[in-house]
Design an enzyme around this catalytic site. Sequence first.
Site, PDB file in Angstrom:
ATOM      1  N   SER A 208      36.861  56.235  39.177  1.00 52.79           N
ATOM      2  CA  SER A 208      35.995  56.028  38.020  1.00 52.79           C
ATOM      3  C   SER A 208      36.704  55.263  36.901  1.00 52.79           C
ATOM      4  O   SER A 208      37.293  54.205  37.150  1.00 52.79           O
ATOM      5  CB  SER A 208      35.459  57.387  37.541  1.00 52.79           C
ATOM      6  OG  SER A 208      34.411  57.240  36.619  1.00 52.79           O
ATOM      7  N   ASP A 371      25.777  55.086  42.768  1.00 48.11           N
ATOM      8  CA  ASP A 371      26.439  56.274  43.315  1.00 48.11           C
ATOM      9  C   ASP A 371      26.014  57.554  42.591  1.00 48.11           C
ATOM     10  O   ASP A 371      26.672  58.579  42.694  1.00 48.11           O
ATOM     11  CB  ASP A 371      27.958  56.119  43.292  1.00 48.11           C
ATOM     12  CG  ASP A 371      28.561  56.067  41.888  1.00 48.11           C
ATOM     13  OD1 ASP A 371      27.831  56.307  40.900  1.00 48.11           O
ATOM     14  OD2 ASP A 371      29.772  55.794  41.759  1.00 48.11           O
ATOM     15  N   HIS A 404      29.205  59.683  43.136  1.00 45.89           N
ATOM     16  CA  HIS A 404      30.346  59.362  42.294  1.00 45.89           C
ATOM     17  C   HIS A 404      31.469  60.391  42.418  1.00 45.89           C
ATOM     18  O   HIS A 404      32.652  60.043  42.385  1.00 45.89           O
ATOM     19  CB  HIS A 404      29.889  59.271  40.837  1.00 45.89           C
ATOM     20  CG  HIS A 404      30.878  58.641  39.910  1.00 45.89           C
ATOM     21  ND1 HIS A 404      31.189  57.301  39.951  1.00 45.89           N
ATOM     22  CD2 HIS A 404      31.641  59.166  38.913  1.00 45.89           C
ATOM     23  CE1 HIS A 404      32.080  57.025  39.021  1.00 45.89           C
ATOM     24  NE2 HIS A 404      32.389  58.149  38.382  1.00 45.89           N
TER      25      HIS A 404
END
Length: 431
Positions: A208, A371, A404
């Site tokens: 991320s 995602d 994610h």
Amino acid sequence: MKGLGLNLILGMASMAVMWHTCQAAAAAASNLHPLILVPGSGGNQLEARLTEGYKPSSLLCSRLYPPVKDKEGWFRLWFDPAQVVAPFTQCFAHRMMLYYDQILDDYTNAPGVETRVPSFGSTRSLMHLDPRLKRITAYMGPLVKSLEDMGYVDGETLFGAPYDFRYGLAGDGHPSYVGTKFIEDLKDLVENASACNGGKPVILVSHSMGGLFVLQLLNRNPPSWRQQFIKHFVAVSAPWGGAVQEVHTLASGYALGVPLVDPLQVREQQRSSESNLWLLPSPKVFDGQPLVVTPNGTYTANDIEHFLNDIGFPEGILPYKSRIVPLLEHFPAPGVPVTCIIGTGVKTAETLFYGDRGFDRQPEIVYGDGDGTVNMVSLLALESEWTDRANQPLEMIAIEGASHTSIIKDEDALNRIVDEISSINSYVFSS
């Protein structure tokens, strides 16, 4: 600045311990390249201490809470469910606040709140966010376990780079003390990890927002440094161009995925976070796509300044315009091999619709591909930007149905990540 100075000393001490440990292990030769994990926003523990300058927002939020602290007064601020849920949500939000000082042109903690990041150089503080609730607060723990199964050893060939994720970076000419200090510490960690392993270049693996910091690290150092110290950069779920979810967060608050948390109670703190401004949709990537639709108009990534004003956050305009926008305009290619591993096929907020009741109500959402957190156009931004860069190796690996967060936890996704890291190591030794 007192708290920042203390953090500097603690960081140096932590690095010294790591350096001694890996030096002692250097004699045990490994066929693995050293690997550093860089977490995303909220992906590592954060500790705080309240000084005499702390002014509680209510009697409930006095310095006596939480009752469990170490002998020097430090306690875990992130993440501790007991501090986040009602009736302590307001205390948590106040202590997590940042303040932008226009004179300093930089962000600082709330008065009387000192913070530190534990275990820099180790993976300990990013494996799980609450040591007492390892199962339900697991973050990079499953990935660390998979890497250990490959033969990686924490503090010898495997390292972690946790950071204060509330802070970000700024464009040229603007100070960013905390974020810049992290970049400097990460650079030192790269060099030390390489030295501990016979001079082998390092594999950087981010998740991320960690990918944004790594790309900045690479591009803020000369090509000769990158060639010597970086073998490969593996970016998992990186929000290169931001995410619509950040628009939602700033407009209406985000409940942190914790039941019983009122998003409006944490909204002010979330707006104060420098990194949340960095994660807003980039005009370069999102261009004219409608992000927010209200009875009074539509906002695109080109209208962020108007959006910040209209949601009641005009104080965010100056730092966004002067410090953040320059970071969103370009994605310079670092000239080292990059692999982007992304999740696809998960419904992801694309356009937010607000009614007459305004931004204090949660919006209706139209979803697109991504995602679940980061939109597909953002996940693919480097591919679009670097298509014609002959000297920039870039591989894209898409994992259907990986969200994610599940991408660094679920077995199938972890296997794809580990396979890529194995391939990088194998390529090194077959060349």
